[in-house]
Design an enzyme around this catalytic site. Structure first.
Site, short mmCIF file in Angstrom:
data_model
loop_
_atom_site.label_atom_id
_atom_site.label_comp_id
_atom_site.label_asym_id
_atom_site.label_seq_id
_atom_site.Cartn_x
_atom_site.Cartn_y
_atom_site.Cartn_z
N TYR A 159 0.85 -1.20 0.00
CA TYR A 159 0.00 0.00 0.00
C TYR A 159 0.88 1.25 0.00
CZ TYR A 159 -4.63 2.07 0.65
OH TYR A 159 -5.80 2.74 0.48
N LYS A 166 -3.20 8.47 3.06
CA LYS A 166 -4.39 8.29 3.90
C LYS A 166 -4.15 8.88 5.30
CE LYS A 166 -7.05 6.18 0.92
NZ LYS A 166 -7.95 7.04 0.12
P1 NAD Z 1 -11.98 3.70 -8.12
O1 NAD Z 1 -10.80 3.51 -8.99
O2 NAD Z 1 -13.28 3.22 -8.60
O3 NAD Z 1 -12.12 5.22 -7.67
C1 NAD Z 1 -11.04 6.12 -7.64
C2 NAD Z 1 -11.51 7.36 -8.32
O4 NAD Z 1 -10.53 8.41 -8.25
C3 NAD Z 1 -11.79 7.14 -9.82
O5 NAD Z 1 -13.12 7.48 -10.11
C4 NAD Z 1 -10.84 8.10 -10.52
O6 NAD Z 1 -11.40 8.65 -11.70
C5 NAD Z 1 -10.68 9.15 -9.42
N1 NAD Z 1 -9.51 9.99 -9.65
C6 NAD Z 1 -8.20 9.62 -9.70
N2 NAD Z 1 -7.43 10.69 -10.03
C7 NAD Z 1 -8.27 11.76 -10.16
C8 NAD Z 1 -8.09 13.12 -10.52
N3 NAD Z 1 -6.89 13.61 -10.80
N4 NAD Z 1 -9.19 13.92 -10.57
C9 NAD Z 1 -10.43 13.44 -10.30
N5 NAD Z 1 -10.67 12.15 -9.97
C10 NAD Z 1 -9.59 11.31 -9.91
O7 NAD Z 1 -11.56 2.95 -6.75
P2 NAD Z 1 -12.25 2.94 -5.31
O8 NAD Z 1 -11.68 1.75 -4.63
O9 NAD Z 1 -13.71 3.07 -5.42
O10 NAD Z 1 -11.60 4.21 -4.60
C11 NAD Z 1 -12.36 5.24 -4.03
C12 NAD Z 1 -11.76 5.67 -2.70
O11 NAD Z 1 -11.92 4.61 -1.75
C13 NAD Z 1 -10.27 5.96 -2.76
O12 NAD Z 1 -9.97 7.06 -1.90
C14 NAD Z 1 -9.68 4.70 -2.16
O13 NAD Z 1 -8.39 4.90 -1.61
C15 NAD Z 1 -10.70 4.42 -1.10
N6 NAD Z 1 -10.66 3.06 -0.53
C16 NAD Z 1 -10.72 1.99 -1.35
C17 NAD Z 1 -10.67 0.72 -0.79
C18 NAD Z 1 -10.69 -0.50 -1.68
O14 NAD Z 1 -10.28 -1.59 -1.22
N7 NAD Z 1 -11.15 -0.41 -2.91
C19 NAD Z 1 -10.58 0.55 0.61
C20 NAD Z 1 -10.54 1.67 1.41
C21 NAD Z 1 -10.58 2.94 0.83
#
Ligand code: NAD
Length: 259
Positions: A159, A166
């Site tokens: 990570y 984070k």
């Molecule tokens: P995802 O890839 O579907 O979403 C990430 C989003 O960030 C995408 O829609 C992408 O277009 C956007 N993004 C990236 N760069 C950008 C920019 N410059 N401008 C505007 N938008 C931008 O993946 P996800 O897992 O749904 O992630 C969403 C959030 O949840 C993130 O903060 C991630 O760290 C967090 N998260 C995810 C998990 C997991 O296991 N998937 C767990 C905990 C937290």
């Protein structure tokens, strides 16, 4: 449907890339509760899939292109929301990015540009969203929500730089909650367990992370995106009216375990 009525609420959701995105599950549950939403998407690459997801929604859904790497884009997005809705009650920030080479291998090898990029997109971006969005919340206050992961506090090999991002993001949640509390604007985060999305796929050891969560969490399973969305519904609604600066774990309890 859940017994929370958001039919008098307006919101904006950042971070939908496709149907697996956590932001999509949140947008869907807020929409089903009656909220009117604008959707901010990163760029042309994701526009069609975002448009397809909301095409069955009744009424017009503003789709706003907004790459958060430039504050100008964020300000313009909120101008558009102001022109369309007039005010806002809910903002969801579900955005993260890091170079693939910085999501694996030794953390010590993270270079300066990769560090800057990950912190800029994944952590800093919450600030302009709060800065330009909060004035639209002046009327009734509102709720700002972001997504984090337990790697803010503990080491999850692979990570890497996203853990640093984070940690910064969670600190921002607390400082923004302090800044905006007197305007009745609440700022919270959900710390979600591993979920299969575009972003998580590129983290090395993600599969191990997910397996170990299921083996060791008190509930002995992984969480679902819908469970994150339900917690988001609570945090975006008046039910959580007294909650701010909070990091709510939706992780089947994994974070409490010592082993
Ligand atoms: P995802 O890839 O579907 O979403 C990430 C989003 O960030 C995408 O829609 C992408 O277009 C956007 N993004 C990236 N760069 C950008 C920019 N410059 N401008 C505007 N938008 C931008 O993946 P996800 O897992 O749904 O992630 C969403 C959030 O949840 C993130 O903060 C991630 O760290 C967090 N998260 C995810 C998990 C997991 O296991 N998937 C767990 C905990 C937290």
């Amino acid at each position: 449907m859940y017994p929370i009525d958001l039919s008098d609420k307006y919101g904006i959701v950042f971070g939908i890339a496709n149907h697996r995105s956590i932001a999509w599950a949140i947008a869907e549950i807020l929409h089903n509760a009656g909220a009117k939403l604008a959707i901010a998407y990163q760029n042309e690459r994701v526009r069609d899939s975002v448009a397809r997801l909301v095409e069955d929604w009744e009424g017009e859904t503003p789709l706003i292109e907004c790459d958060v790497s430039d504050d100008f884009n964020v300000a313009a997005a909120f101008d558009r929301v102001g022109d369309t809705f007039g005010f806002l009650d809910i903002m969801v920030h579900s955005i993260a990015f890091a170079n693939r080479e910085d999501l694996g291998g030794p953390f010590v090898d993270t270079d300066r540009d990769g560090f800057r990029l990950a912190l800029d997109i994944s952590a800093y971006s919450l600030l302009p969203i709060a800065r330009y969005g909060a004035p639209l919340m002046q009327q009734n206050g509102g709720s700002i929500l972001t997504l984090t992961f337990q790697a803010a506090n503990r080491v999850f090999p692979g990570y890497n730089i996203m853990g640093t991002a984070k940690a910064a993001l969670e600190n921002e949640v607390k400082q923004l909650a302090s800044d905006l509390g007197q305007q009745n604007i609440r700022v919270n985060a959900i710390s979600a367990g591993p979920l299969d999305t575009l972003s998580s796929r590129v983290i090395s050891h993600y599969r191990d992370m997910k397996r170990i969560h299921a083996e060791r969490s008190p509930m002995r399973r992984n969480i679902t995106t819908e469970e994150v969305a339900k917690a988001a519904l609570f945090l975006c609604s008046d039910l959580s009216g007294g909650v701010t600066g909070e990091i709510l774990h939706v992780d089947a309890g994994y974070n409490i375990m010592g082993i």
